[in-house]
Design an enzyme around this catalytic site. Structure first.
Site, PDB file in Angstrom:
ATOM      1  CB  ILE A   8      -0.989  -0.006   1.203  1.00  0.00           C
ATOM      2  CG1 ILE A   8      -1.803  -1.311   1.196  1.00  0.00           C
ATOM      3  CG2 ILE A   8      -1.905   1.222   1.160  1.00  0.00           C
ATOM      4  CD1 ILE A   8      -2.543  -1.604  -0.117  1.00  0.00           C
ATOM      5  NE  ARG A  35      -4.312  -0.362 -14.809  1.00  0.00           N
ATOM      6  CZ  ARG A  35      -5.212  -1.319 -14.850  1.00  0.00           C
ATOM      7  NH1 ARG A  35      -6.094  -1.364 -15.838  1.00  0.00           N
ATOM      8  NH2 ARG A  35      -5.240  -2.258 -13.920  1.00  0.00           N
ATOM      9  NE  ARG A  70      34.458   8.062 -20.654  1.00  0.00           N
ATOM     10  CZ  ARG A  70      35.292   7.611 -19.719  1.00  0.00           C
ATOM     11  NH1 ARG A  70      35.561   8.359 -18.664  1.00  0.00           N
ATOM     12  NH2 ARG A  70      35.844   6.424 -19.838  1.00  0.00           N
ATOM     13  CD  GLU A 104      -1.703   3.209 -10.076  1.00  0.00           C
ATOM     14  OE1 GLU A 104      -2.557   3.513 -10.906  1.00  0.00           O
ATOM     15  OE2 GLU A 104      -1.211   3.992  -9.240  1.00  0.00           O
ATOM     16  N   GLY A 105      -1.302  -2.632 -12.093  1.00  0.00           N
ATOM     17  CA  GLY A 105      -1.512  -3.630 -13.149  1.00  0.00           C
ATOM     18  C   GLY A 105      -0.210  -3.881 -13.888  1.00  0.00           C
ATOM     19  CB  SER A 120       3.743  -5.380 -18.870  1.00  0.00           C
ATOM     20  OG  SER A 120       4.480  -4.217 -18.580  1.00  0.00           O
TER      21      SER A 120
HETATM   22  N1  CAA Z   1     -14.403   0.474 -15.643  1.00  0.00           N
HETATM   23  C1  CAA Z   1     -15.619   0.129 -15.154  1.00  0.00           C
HETATM   24  N2  CAA Z   1     -16.002  -1.174 -14.985  1.00  0.00           N
HETATM   25  C2  CAA Z   1     -15.132  -2.127 -15.332  1.00  0.00           C
HETATM   26  C3  CAA Z   1     -13.839  -1.825 -15.831  1.00  0.00           C
HETATM   27  C4  CAA Z   1     -13.497  -0.460 -15.991  1.00  0.00           C
HETATM   28  N3  CAA Z   1     -12.302  -0.102 -16.472  1.00  0.00           N
HETATM   29  N4  CAA Z   1     -13.175  -2.971 -16.062  1.00  0.00           N
HETATM   30  C5  CAA Z   1     -14.011  -3.970 -15.737  1.00  0.00           C
HETATM   31  N5  CAA Z   1     -15.172  -3.452 -15.289  1.00  0.00           N
HETATM   32  C6  CAA Z   1     -16.362  -4.198 -14.852  1.00  0.00           C
HETATM   33  C7  CAA Z   1     -16.817  -5.163 -15.929  1.00  0.00           C
HETATM   34  O1  CAA Z   1     -17.686  -4.531 -16.844  1.00  0.00           O
HETATM   35  C8  CAA Z   1     -17.493  -6.238 -15.121  1.00  0.00           C
HETATM   36  O2  CAA Z   1     -18.806  -5.816 -14.806  1.00  0.00           O
HETATM   37  P1  CAA Z   1     -20.060  -6.846 -14.791  1.00  0.00           P
HETATM   38  O3  CAA Z   1     -19.747  -7.801 -13.643  1.00  0.00           O
HETATM   39  O4  CAA Z   1     -21.242  -6.000 -14.516  1.00  0.00           O
HETATM   40  O5  CAA Z   1     -20.057  -7.531 -16.104  1.00  0.00           O
HETATM   41  C9  CAA Z   1     -16.702  -6.282 -13.842  1.00  0.00           C
HETATM   42  O6  CAA Z   1     -16.012  -5.019 -13.742  1.00  0.00           O
HETATM   43  C10 CAA Z   1     -15.665  -7.388 -13.850  1.00  0.00           C
HETATM   44  O7  CAA Z   1     -14.856  -7.208 -14.994  1.00  0.00           O
HETATM   45  P2  CAA Z   1     -13.977  -8.378 -15.595  1.00  0.00           P
HETATM   46  O8  CAA Z   1     -14.840  -9.593 -15.771  1.00  0.00           O
HETATM   47  O9  CAA Z   1     -13.241  -7.852 -16.774  1.00  0.00           O
HETATM   48  O10 CAA Z   1     -12.975  -8.662 -14.377  1.00  0.00           O
HETATM   49  P3  CAA Z   1     -11.783  -9.692 -14.220  1.00  0.00           P
HETATM   50  O11 CAA Z   1     -11.897 -10.362 -12.908  1.00  0.00           O
HETATM   51  O12 CAA Z   1     -11.647 -10.531 -15.441  1.00  0.00           O
HETATM   52  O13 CAA Z   1     -10.483  -8.734 -14.037  1.00  0.00           O
HETATM   53  C11 CAA Z   1      -8.640  -7.371 -14.651  1.00  0.00           C
HETATM   54  C12 CAA Z   1     -10.109  -7.783 -14.892  1.00  0.00           C
HETATM   55  C13 CAA Z   1      -8.389  -6.361 -15.759  1.00  0.00           C
HETATM   56  C14 CAA Z   1      -7.663  -8.526 -14.779  1.00  0.00           C
HETATM   57  C15 CAA Z   1      -8.543  -6.707 -13.259  1.00  0.00           C
HETATM   58  O14 CAA Z   1      -8.626  -7.649 -12.220  1.00  0.00           O
HETATM   59  C16 CAA Z   1      -7.264  -5.905 -13.071  1.00  0.00           C
HETATM   60  O15 CAA Z   1      -7.155  -4.774 -13.549  1.00  0.00           O
HETATM   61  N6  CAA Z   1      -6.258  -6.483 -12.353  1.00  0.00           N
HETATM   62  C17 CAA Z   1      -5.079  -5.735 -11.979  1.00  0.00           C
HETATM   63  C18 CAA Z   1      -5.282  -5.092 -10.653  1.00  0.00           C
HETATM   64  C19 CAA Z   1      -4.383  -3.903 -10.466  1.00  0.00           C
HETATM   65  O16 CAA Z   1      -4.128  -3.125 -11.371  1.00  0.00           O
HETATM   66  N7  CAA Z   1      -3.921  -3.725  -9.238  1.00  0.00           N
HETATM   67  C20 CAA Z   1      -3.146  -2.591  -8.917  1.00  0.00           C
HETATM   68  C21 CAA Z   1      -3.230  -2.316  -7.468  1.00  0.00           C
HETATM   69  S1  CAA Z   1      -3.107  -0.616  -7.052  1.00  0.00           S
HETATM   70  C22 CAA Z   1      -1.481  -0.210  -7.002  1.00  0.00           C
HETATM   71  O17 CAA Z   1      -0.648  -0.869  -7.559  1.00  0.00           O
HETATM   72  C23 CAA Z   1      -1.207   1.058  -6.290  1.00  0.00           C
HETATM   73  C24 CAA Z   1       0.204   1.414  -6.077  1.00  0.00           C
HETATM   74  O18 CAA Z   1       0.955   0.817  -5.352  1.00  0.00           O
HETATM   75  C25 CAA Z   1       0.725   2.634  -6.710  1.00  0.00           C
END
Ligand code: CAA
Length: 380
Positions: free
Chosen positions: A157, A243, A268, A363-364, A366
């Site tokens: 976090i 992102r 250099r 944040e996901g 690649s």
């Molecule tokens: N906007 C709005 N709704 C969305 C969406 C978006 N961009 N993407 C998906 N949804 C909705 C879908 O429409 C779906 O809705 P319904 O159930 O009504 O159909 C629902 O969300 C589920 O979508 P998916 O079936 O596509 O979900 P999934 O389980 O297959 O996962 C994924 C998709 C893209 C793999 C997602 O899990 C993901 O992005 N994973 C990566 C997580 C991530 O980025 N973590 C980062 C943590 S934060 C961080 O890193 C902070 C830091 O330290 C700086």
């Protein structure tokens, strides 16, 4: 798409560049070496309006647009990638979803304090056993007569050790075919909400992160952000914006690595001439410049689409994917151009290289960006 910046956007870019050169760059190496949280810089960024850039002024923000935010993020991150991500988490992962999904009371009490830089926010989605597959989180929030009881843990976090609030995602319904999640704002100090000591990482040493725990943590109904059961969409929509912030951070890291390399290549000498006169070095510099510019265009396109309130999941994923991989490649070449000096801590390119690497992960990863892009491409 028009990238003739407005007067205001140019001013923001210049203000961020000057501030970063004056206040951040001279401290960046020390922050990295000591893993020191840049408390004074976070405060100054708040005073400059950089902690809530695209939040309206009525809620404590600077009232600017996402493109201005991307421009400022690049400049801050060029000086110090740690400062960049501290800013990005507060802007994109905390203020933006509260602005979009929060209640009026949450905007007045929490958003105003965080967007103005008086308080700090963080984002709790990732867990020890669920990162990329974010839906499968183990953290639960159970409904009671007067609120919710939360149990679980979140890790990596960013800003966690210093944040005043966390935007937390928890499962609130496992009964149906689809798990349902809900987002909550939880203030630090709430009984049952505790923190581990900070993590130790390859790079971004000054941007502290930690694991947080929720054990019987009681929150009122007013802590819910957005609709109950729709938290996963809040998280995903938030990451579409986040992102863009990380892509901009990657631009900054690459810009710094290229800038240092240009200076070094002109000074250099080898074989009787500055190494900038050797084609081997020129080709590396050319590739670095092209890829950096290409990443900028993708990032600015995503930012512009966000400002137009058009769905930009694919464009943000493309920007983040390309910019993060570009930053690692550019920093890699920067070390190569510097030879042995590039591998030493005497020059900042080794820090750029370590800092760039995380942009391909948080944040996901690649691979997740490619999944998001492929889903859009296949949908047509
Ligand atoms: N906007 C709005 N709704 C969305 C969406 C978006 N961009 N993407 C998906 N949804 C909705 C879908 O429409 C779906 O809705 P319904 O159930 O009504 O159909 C629902 O969300 C589920 O979508 P998916 O079936 O596509 O979900 P999934 O389980 O297959 O996962 C994924 C998709 C893209 C793999 C997602 O899990 C993901 O992005 N994973 C990566 C997580 C991530 O980025 N973590 C980062 C943590 S934060 C961080 O890193 C902070 C830091 O330290 C700086």
């Amino acid at each position: 798409m028009d990238f003739d910046f407005t007067e205001e956007q140019r001013l923001i870019q210049q203000t961020a560049r000057d501030f970063a050169a004056r206040e951040i760059a001279p401290k960046a190496s020390e922050l990295d070496k000591n893993g020191r949280w840049p408390v004074e810089i976070v405060k100054q960024m708040g005073e400059l309006g950089f902690m809530g850039m695209a939040v309206p002024t009525e809620y404590g923000g600077a009232g600017m647009d996402t493109l201005s935010y991307a421009l400022a993020m690049e400049e801050i991150s060029a000086a110090c990638a740690s400062c960049g991500v501290i800013m990005s988490v507060n802007n994109s992962l905390f203020c933006d979803p509260i602005l979009k999904f929060g209640t009026e009371a949450q905007k007045k009490e929490v958003l105003t304090a965080c967007a103005s830089g008086q308080k700090l926010g963080c984002f709790g989605l990732t867990e020890p056993m669920s990162g990329s597959d974010a839906q499968t989180m183990a953290t639960n929030a159970e409904k009671t007569s007067d609120g919710w009881v939360i149990n679980g843990a979140k890790n990596w976090i960013t800003n966690g050790p210093h944040a005043d609030f966390i935007l937390l995602f928890a499962v609130t319904d496992r009964s149906g075919p689809k798990i349902k999640h809900t987002a909550f704002i939880i203030p630090k100090g709430t009984p049952g909400f505790t923190l581990n000591p900070r993590d130790h990482k390859l790079g971004i040493h000054a941007a502290h992160s930690c694991t947080v725990f929720f054990e019987g943590c009681k929150v009122p109904d007013s802590a819910v952000v957005g609709n109950v059961g729709e938290g996963f969409k809040v998280a995903m929509a938030t990451l579409d914006g986040g992102r863009i912030g990380i892509a901009s951070q990657a631009l900054g890291i690459a810009k710094a690595a290229l800038g240092t390399s240009l200076g070094y290549a002109k000074e250099r000498k080898s074989f009787g001439v500055p190494i900038a006169q050797h084609q081997a070095i020129q080709f590396m510099l050319a590739d670095m410049a092209v890829e950096l510019d290409a990443a900028r265009l993708l990032t600015w396109r995503a930012a512009t689409m966000k400002d137009k309130k058009v769905r930009h999941s694919m464009e943000s994923a493309e920007a983040k994917l390309f910019a993060s991989e570009m930053a690692t490649k550019v920093a890699h070449k920067a070390i190569q151009i510097h030879g042995g000096y590039g591998y030493s801590t005497e020059f900042p390119v080794e820090r750029n290289y370590r800092d760039a690497r995380i942009t391909e992960i948080y944040e996901g990863t690649s691979e997740i960006q490619r999944i998001v892009i492929a889903a859009s491409v296949l949908k047509g």
